[in-house]
Design an enzyme around this catalytic site. Structure first.
Site, PDB file in Angstrom:
ATOM      1  N   GLU A  38       0.817  -1.218   0.000  1.00 51.21           N
ATOM      2  CA  GLU A  38       0.000   0.000   0.000  1.00 51.21           C
ATOM      3  C   GLU A  38       0.850   1.266   0.000  1.00 51.21           C
ATOM      4  O   GLU A  38       0.433   2.308  -0.489  1.00 51.21           O
ATOM      5  CB  GLU A  38      -0.922  -0.016   1.224  1.00 51.21           C
ATOM      6  CG  GLU A  38      -2.069   0.966   1.154  1.00 51.21           C
ATOM      7  CD  GLU A  38      -3.132   0.685   2.204  1.00 51.21           C
ATOM      8  OE1 GLU A  38      -3.560   1.650   2.852  1.00 51.21           O
ATOM      9  OE2 GLU A  38      -3.549  -0.479   2.357  1.00 51.21           O
ATOM     10  N   TYR A  60      -0.852  -4.161  13.798  1.00 48.65           N
ATOM     11  CA  TYR A  60      -1.773  -3.417  12.925  1.00 48.65           C
ATOM     12  C   TYR A  60      -2.779  -2.618  13.753  1.00 48.65           C
ATOM     13  O   TYR A  60      -3.499  -3.177  14.594  1.00 48.65           O
ATOM     14  CB  TYR A  60      -2.509  -4.408  12.022  1.00 48.65           C
ATOM     15  CG  TYR A  60      -3.368  -3.765  10.972  1.00 48.65           C
ATOM     16  CD1 TYR A  60      -2.796  -3.061   9.916  1.00 48.65           C
ATOM     17  CD2 TYR A  60      -4.756  -3.855  11.022  1.00 48.65           C
ATOM     18  CE1 TYR A  60      -3.579  -2.472   8.944  1.00 48.65           C
ATOM     19  CE2 TYR A  60      -5.551  -3.274  10.049  1.00 48.65           C
ATOM     20  CZ  TYR A  60      -4.958  -2.581   9.012  1.00 48.65           C
ATOM     21  OH  TYR A  60      -5.742  -2.002   8.061  1.00 48.65           O
ATOM     22  N   ASP A  65      -2.626  -3.153   3.150  1.00 50.06           N
ATOM     23  CA  ASP A  65      -3.015  -3.341   4.547  1.00 50.06           C
ATOM     24  C   ASP A  65      -4.125  -4.376   4.658  1.00 50.06           C
ATOM     25  O   ASP A  65      -5.064  -4.402   3.841  1.00 50.06           O
ATOM     26  CB  ASP A  65      -3.494  -2.017   5.155  1.00 50.06           C
ATOM     27  CG  ASP A  65      -2.321  -1.120   5.536  1.00 50.06           C
ATOM     28  OD1 ASP A  65      -1.164  -1.549   5.366  1.00 50.06           O
ATOM     29  OD2 ASP A  65      -2.568   0.009   5.994  1.00 50.06           O
TER      30      ASP A  65
END
Length: 618
Positions: free
Chosen positions: A7, A306, A103
């Protein structure tokens, strides 16, 4: 050739290093049979109305609703994005296999699928990398467990439906209200999520400004230096309270019972993104967007897992890694970790629960220590480490003592709390914001604003049943207080529960599925309202502007202002992610809803002179 797309460039570099793709190209890295490239977030977006039909370009009520039969994509218009997109398209066309490494969440999936579709490479074999941190170990493990892209089709359907629903509702509502009510080329921007949030802020501000404080009286008395209060509470009229004062003055206070109860306050749960944003706002004044950016930066520097998660739990496969992680973190927090027996950590259902982990587990540190961090990053990193340690500490134990007494048959009560064992609160000894539980936003009118003597924290003497003592009664006057204006912490809490005020943890957890927006988007919703001058920050508070109030006063259809409706849609999208709801059914519902909003426009335009209360004088 296998092509991996990340990303962001920074993530691509980490992946390329693991794969041995060290030769640099213009927009990619290659080597060892791999080519790694990257996006800059969303490089492909939904087309504008005029790209479907020329007559959809002018803003006319007669063309509404605008609902394309099939949505089409276009490249983002800025030059650097176009150049990178052309590079990705060429690499995709040359690839034997594509690995999606954006992601691991709804928006990351959408970014990749839009690029894949726009490139015309949907027929290519595609694998998905799904990881929760960017450490070398996590990347290596992820590449041994690549899954076919088709396993994430339901996630993509939910992402695409979210994108198209926002396009349909936002575009049609914005055009309708701008054409119907706009003056001097004023754009009135509405949206599926932003309008209910704005309505909540406007509603709270009007409550505050229309609030009229009322006086009340309480009868207090002091006995053996302990504060007692009459159990009748707050009296709206002084004569009623004065009657009781006159009655008990000069009479003895007789203790009728003494009860002591042990209470336990369990440690707070691990952070999801929303609870981290709330905590950072309360403790350090960080905005939700600031917290998200800091957490994302720490994720990309491999210090945190994350961050865009809605879970406060760990999965069972993570459980064996926690003791070694805490051992590693001992370098940073030796005193705090010392009381823990790392060989026998107690994992309760408040910490580990596979059923409550969907895409990603709670935010925790990684084994890459952030010992050189500074400033705001260090504050956030420290909070996440401390929270991980705190969940393994014992509860905070308090002894709550309640003394009941009477004077001239009038009942009084004294309460006191003695700290027996601070437990987890020891970690937050100098941080009141961290140890105070998440209280529901205040909506009542019975909170005193004067500085009356507090009784909940007093240390009581050793009262005995039937003892009699002189006492010093008096009247205390107070005023009811207005509800508090929203700050980011309290607004995020209501967004998480679709506008419902709840304190029960189980119900709060259940309502998360129906929250307004997602943990990843709530910060941006607040920022959009501020950038469009509908809301402004004043110190820590979020306050609606005249423009924001005027817009909400124009919206007659309550559903467009309803956080519950938006929350129901979010619930359907989550069902879609699990394959339990059909995309077509959702989009049909969105289209029908949009048509109904426009059909109700006649009602909304009956009285153009009544646009709501004057923002200055109400």
């Amino acid at each position: 050739m296998k092509v991996v797309i990340a990303e962001k460039p920074s993530v691509a570099r980490d992946i390329a290093k693991h794969l041995g793709a060290t030769q640099r190209g213009n927009g990619w890295l290659e080597g060892n049979g791999w080519t790694v490239t990257w996006a800059f977030g969303h490089l492909v977006e939904l087309q504008e109305p005029e790209e479907y039909r020329a007559d959809w370009k002018p803003w006319r009520l007669s063309t509404l609703p605008i609902i394309p039969e099939k949505f089409q994509l276009r490249a983002r218009t800025d030059g650097s994005a176009n150049d990178q997109l052309a590079t990705i398209k060429r690499l995709f066309e040359e690839a034997e296999e594509i690995v999606c490494a954006t992601d691991a969440g709804r928006e990351g999936e959408l970014i990749f699928r839009y690029i894949l579709t726009w490139s015309g490479c949907e027929h290519k074999p595609v694998q998905r990398l799904w990881i929760s941190s960017l450490t070398n170990e996590a990347i290596a493990k992820g590449f041994t467990q690549l899954k076919p892209s088709s396993a994430f089709d339901h996630l993509y359907h939910a992402a695409r439906c979210r994108s198209e629903a926002d396009w349909i509702v936002g575009l049609n509502a914005t055009r309708f209200f701008t054409v119907e009510y706009g003056r001097r080329n004023l754009l009135l921007s509405l949206g599926r999520v932003q309008t209910p949030i704005l309505a909540m802020i406007v509603g709270r501000d009007l409550e505050v400004e229309r609030f009229v404080a009322e006086e009340f009286w309480e009868v207090h008395t002091r006995c053996r230096d302990a504060l007692f209060k009459h159990t009748g509470g707050k009296f709206p009229a002084q004569p009623n309270a004065q009657t009781i004062l006159d009655k008990v003055t000069g009479e003895e206070l007789v203790v009728t019972s003494v009860n002591q109860k042990q209470t336990l306050a369990h440690p707070p749960q691990l952070y999801d993104l929303t609870s981290l944003q709330r905590d950072m706002n309360k403790r350090h004044g960080f905005t939700a967007d600031q917290t998200l950016k800091l957490a994302q930066s720490l994720y990309e520097s491999k210090h945190l897992t994350y961050p865009r998660t809605d879970s406060c739990y760990l999965s069972q496969d993570i459980e064996p890694t926690i003791a070694p992680l805490l051992e590693k973190l001992r370098e940073l927090k030796p005193t705090e970790i010392a009381p823990l027996d790392l060989a026998a950590l107690k994992f309760t259902k408040r910490i580990v629960d596979d059923k409550k982990v969907s895409d990603h587990h709670a935010i925790i540190p990684t084994t890459i220590l952030g010992d050189n961090l500074s400033g705001d990053e260090a504050k956030l990193y420290d909070a996440v480490i401390t929270r991980l340690i705190a969940v393994f500490y014992p509860p905070c134990a308090r002894a709550v003592t309640t003394v009941e007494a009477i004077a001239a048959e009038e009942p009084f009560r004294a309460r006191g709390v003695v700290l027996v064992d601070p437990g987890w609160e020891k970690l937050y000894a100098n941080d009141a914001a961290a140890t105070s539980p998440d209280a529901a936003p205040k909506i009542g009118k019975k909170s005193a604003t004067n500085s009356r003597e507090g009784d909940s924290a007093q240390v009581l003497p050793d009262f005995q049943k039937d003892e009699r003592n002189p006492h010093e009664p008096k009247l205390v006057v107070g005023k009811t207080s207005a509800p508090k204006r929203f700050n980011e912490a309290s607004l995020l809490q209501l967004m998480e529960t679709a506008g419902k005020i709840v304190t029960d943890e189980a119900l709060k957890e259940a309502l998360k599925e129906k929250g307004v927006g997602t943990p990843a988007t709530r910060a941006s919703i607040i920022e959009v309202l501020i950038s469009r001058n509908y809301v402004e920050r004043r110190k820590k508070n979020l306050i609606s502007t005249d423009s924001g109030r005027a817009l909400i006063s124009l919206v007659q259809d309550e559903r467009l202002k309803s956080p519950e409706l938006t929350g129901d849609w979010e619930f359907r999208l989550k069902q879609m992610e699990r394959g339990e709801y059909e995309p077509r059914a959702f989009m049909d519902e969105v289209a029908a809803y949009t048509r109904e909003i426009l059909q109700n426009k006649a009602e909304a335009t009956i009285d153009l002179t009544n646009l709501g209360p004057c923002p200055i004088c109400q």
